[in-house]
Design an enzyme around this catalytic site. Structure first.
Site, PDB file in Angstrom:
ATOM      1  CB  SER A  68      -6.459  -6.335  -0.323  1.00  0.00           C
ATOM      2  OG  SER A  68      -7.563  -5.562  -1.047  1.00  0.00           O
ATOM      3  CD  GLU A  69      -3.714  -4.603   4.936  1.00  0.00           C
ATOM      4  OE1 GLU A  69      -4.758  -4.961   4.895  1.00  0.00           O
ATOM      5  OE2 GLU A  69      -3.241  -3.318   5.154  1.00  0.00           O
ATOM      6  CG  PHE A 103       1.886   0.824  10.918  1.00  0.00           C
ATOM      7  CD1 PHE A 103       1.412   1.674   9.789  1.00  0.00           C
ATOM      8  CD2 PHE A 103       2.260   1.546  12.078  1.00  0.00           C
ATOM      9  CE1 PHE A 103       1.671   2.918   9.935  1.00  0.00           C
ATOM     10  CE2 PHE A 103       2.354   2.939  11.888  1.00  0.00           C
ATOM     11  CZ  PHE A 103       2.184   3.760  10.642  1.00  0.00           C
ATOM     12  CD  GLU A 105      -2.426  -1.464   2.405  1.00  0.00           C
ATOM     13  OE1 GLU A 105      -3.171  -2.382   2.756  1.00  0.00           O
ATOM     14  OE2 GLU A 105      -2.454  -0.379   3.531  1.00  0.00           O
ATOM     15  CG  ASP A 149       0.533  -2.219  15.060  1.00  0.00           C
ATOM     16  OD1 ASP A 149       0.223  -2.305  16.411  1.00  0.00           O
ATOM     17  OD2 ASP A 149       1.556  -1.777  14.418  1.00  0.00           O
ATOM     18  CG  HIS A 172      -1.182   2.562  13.862  1.00  0.00           C
ATOM     19  ND1 HIS A 172      -2.543   2.457  13.989  1.00  0.00           N
ATOM     20  CD2 HIS A 172      -1.145   3.344  12.593  1.00  0.00           C
ATOM     21  CE1 HIS A 172      -3.318   2.524  13.006  1.00  0.00           C
ATOM     22  NE2 HIS A 172      -2.466   3.226  11.977  1.00  0.00           N
TER      23      HIS A 172
END
Lengths: 330, 312
Positions: free
Chosen positions: A65-66, A89, A35, A91, A135
């Site tokens: 869309s990880e 990140f 991204e 997270d 984060h």
């Protein structure tokens, strides 16, 4: 390739980019996907300029869309590509856990060795920036528990470049974890095509009184504390594992056999953390050499607040680390 | 019907019979204790695998699912080695490591089946991305079921495939149940194919019990992908005649419903069509016997009647 090797000072961020550029130039199968890595240049500016240099076919901006991003990278590797997927990140790696745990790290095994998955997932971890609970995390401990993935966490620009190059030439999935606070730090990096191997801990400082194991950002804090304590006659041996999987337990154990006292340091939460794993391995390898129970310094078992003083109280402070060192010595 | 078409249909019939006999035999072998774990059988859905794979070029790719034996056979898999894999043997395609749910044959373009519902969808999409990057005109066929169409990665993958115009055909085998959950309880819409519009790709619904219709519609989508015009979602309405897995008592559907679908058995429908073209019962029996024989040979190969030798 020129043999003129120069050592010059660049930032951790620049070192990472240098590794990416060198490997992308050497191997047309390497591509980046994530991204805001292209036009924006990456949330932490690591991929700045790379879209112009390599074009949109090799620096791909994705929708948010990880899971599919990691899955796509995995599938691309089936056809021989070498993807570097960025998770903005650490997270957010949770969104891609199924593709990492049940897919990327299992295909080589499940399919009887018919394919490798030369996937690199790059992601920044860490707190101390007031970014809040979602984060600021350091989740590397989870990945120790996943057979089939290397967990790489450089603390210096030199290691950042060398380890990433190794990652980009390795056969299996690699989780390459950067630290937000390290991006701007400077250090010596060679100009030649060097690599740093996995499973090779660095002895950052030598000393005979106590072994402290620390990695990523906290390794730099531990080094500062070690230098400070040396002035008062306390010798701290600092071991930076550099890769948590594979773990160079021999270097750590040899240090423990010398000092007899251990403090383990991590930024992740204490329970079930990296220190628990390394501590147990130390016990397996060097129990008879321990002169005191081992100590660990980790984040408290609570989400990381946005409020700076609460965050500082949750994360391991230099005071926490110094106190732990002094307490195992007495 | 001309000679070429007839030959092709006879080929479809043989492939569907091979899958049918193989799966039915597995059911038996399980009862006899020669297969362990569980198996998800493809009985009734043969028209989809055979029709869809017929639309592919030999060097195209597929990905498959936990209910994947039919896909593997239709893509050209050797049932001897498939059975060996199911039995956890070294001679299996994956050296016994994957088993029934996690099979692959990269040499023939089978990029793997998967035990995580929907999990292979992004992987297939990535293979399509790589095929496009490499400048080849390969197409990826991604099989999945109605259940998978509700997993998040279905949404993410189809969206990306459409945005980047990837050479992939998504084949949704809607057999009306995700394990025990009927589609009426999981979808507000009547068809899954209408979701294609949400991503900006074409979608169509086809009768999955009509192998000829499946071959035709999938071929159109494959051609479109090969020409660089992007992905398609093809929804095949079909039905599995047996349970979800071996431990399924099928209490969530009626025996009448099952019987009604069996009237539309893809093998029965094609046989009837071929009979009208002059195919005799003798000839049909010969084809069926040939399929049975191949299954017998597979069972012998995988030591169906002997001690299991496990992979090292």
């Amino acid at each position: 390739m020129s043999d003129d090797t120069e050592l010059r000072e660049i930032t951790y961020r620049q070192a990472i980019q240098e590794a990416l550029v060198e490997e992308m130039e050497a191997n047309p199968d390497v591509f980046l996907i994530g991204e805001d890595i292209g036009v924006y240049g990456g949330a932490f500016a690591v991929t700045k300029g790379l879209l112009d240099r390599f074009g949109p076919e090799r620096v791909i901006d994705t929708p948010m869309s990880e899971a599919a991003t990691v899955g796509l990278a995995t599938g691309a590797s089936f056809l021989g590509m070498r993807p570097v997927a960025e998770i903005m990140f650490m997270d957010f790696v949770t969104l891609a856990m199924d593709q990492i745990v049940n897919h990327a790290t299992k295909f080589s095994f499940m399919y009887g060795g018919q394919t490798n998955v030369p996937l690199v997932v790059r992601t920044p971890c860490g707190g101390w920036r007031g970014y809040g609970a979602t984060h600021s995390q350091s989740l590397e401990a989870w990945f120790l528990h996943v057979p089939g993935i290397s967990v790489v966490m450089p603390s210096t620009p030199h290691d950042a470049k060398g380890l990433l190059k190794t990652a980009l030439r390795s056969e299996g999935p690699v989780l390459y974890v950067e630290h937000k606070l390290l991006y701007g730090t400077r250090g010596g990096v060679f100009t030649n095509n060097y690599t740093v191997p996995f499973g090779d801990a660095a002895v950052r400082r030598e000393g005979k009184h106590v072994t402290v194991v620390a990695y990523s950002y906290l390794a730099t804090q531990v080094i500062a504390i070690a230098d400070e304590l040396r002035r008062t006659g306390t010798e701290v041996e600092v071991i930076d594992p550099r890769t948590l999987t594979p773990l160079d337990i021999d270097t750590i154990a040899n240090s423990v056999k010398k000092t007899g006292r251990v403090v383990l340091v991590e930024e992740g939460h204490e329970t079930g953390g990296v220190c628990a794993e390394i501590g147990f391995q130390i016990m397996e390898h060097a129990y008879e050499y321990l002169d005191a129970p081992m100590k660990r310094v980790a984040a408290g078992n609570t989400p990381i607040a946005c409020n700076r003083s609460l965050e500082n109280a949750t994360l391991p402070s230099s005071d926490d680390i110094r106190n732990a060192i002094l307490s195992v010595l007495h | 019907m001309n000679r070429v078409e007839l030959e092709q249909l006879l080929g479809f019939l043989y492939e569907m019979l091979k899958i049918r006999k193989f799966e039915e035999r597995l059911n038996q072998l399980y009862d006899e204790g020669y297969i362990q774990g569980t198996i998800h059988l493809y009985v009734g859905q043969e028209g989809v695998a055979v029709g869809a794979c017929a639309a592919l070029r030999e060097d195209d790719y597929i990905t498959s699912t936990h209910r994947g034996h039919g896909h593997f056979i239709a893509k050209g898999g050797d049932i001897k080695r498939i059975l060996a894999e199911i039995r956890g043997l070294e001679e299996g395609y994956c050296r016994g490591r994957g088993g029934t749910q996690h099979m692959a044959d990269f040499a023939t373009g089978h990029l793997g089946s998967n035990g995580i519902t929907g999990g292979q969808i992004p992987v297939a999409t990535g293979a399509a991305l790589a095929a496009k990057m490499r400048g080849r005109d390969h197409v990826v066929l991604c099989f999945f079921g109605d259940g998978a169409a509700n997993e998040g990665v279905f949404h993410e993958s189809l969206n990306m495939a459409a945005v980047w115009e990837l050479p992939i055909v998504y084949v949704c085998e809607n057999n009306l149940y995700a394990m025990s959950t009927p589609v009426e309880a999981a979808f507000k819409t009547k068809d899954i194919a209408t979701r294609a519009a949400a991503y900006g790709m074409p979608g169509c619904v086809v009768d999955g019990m009509d192998v000829i219709a499946v071959a035709r519609d999938v071929r159109e989508a494959v051609d479109r992908a090969r020409q660089g015009k992007g992905p398609t979602l093809v929804e095949c309405k079909t039905y599995r005649f047996l349970g979800h897995s071996r431990s399924d008592a099928r209490i969530y559907r009626t025996r009448q419903e099952e019987e009604a679908w069996k009237e539309r058995d893809p093998i029965k429908l094609l046989s009837e069509k071929l009979a009208k073209e002059g195919l005799t019962q003798d000839k049909l029996n010969t084809i069926e016997d040939r399929a049975m024989k191949e299954v017998d040979e597979a069972v012998e190969f995988a030591g169906g009647c002997a001690e299991t030798v496990l992979a090292k």
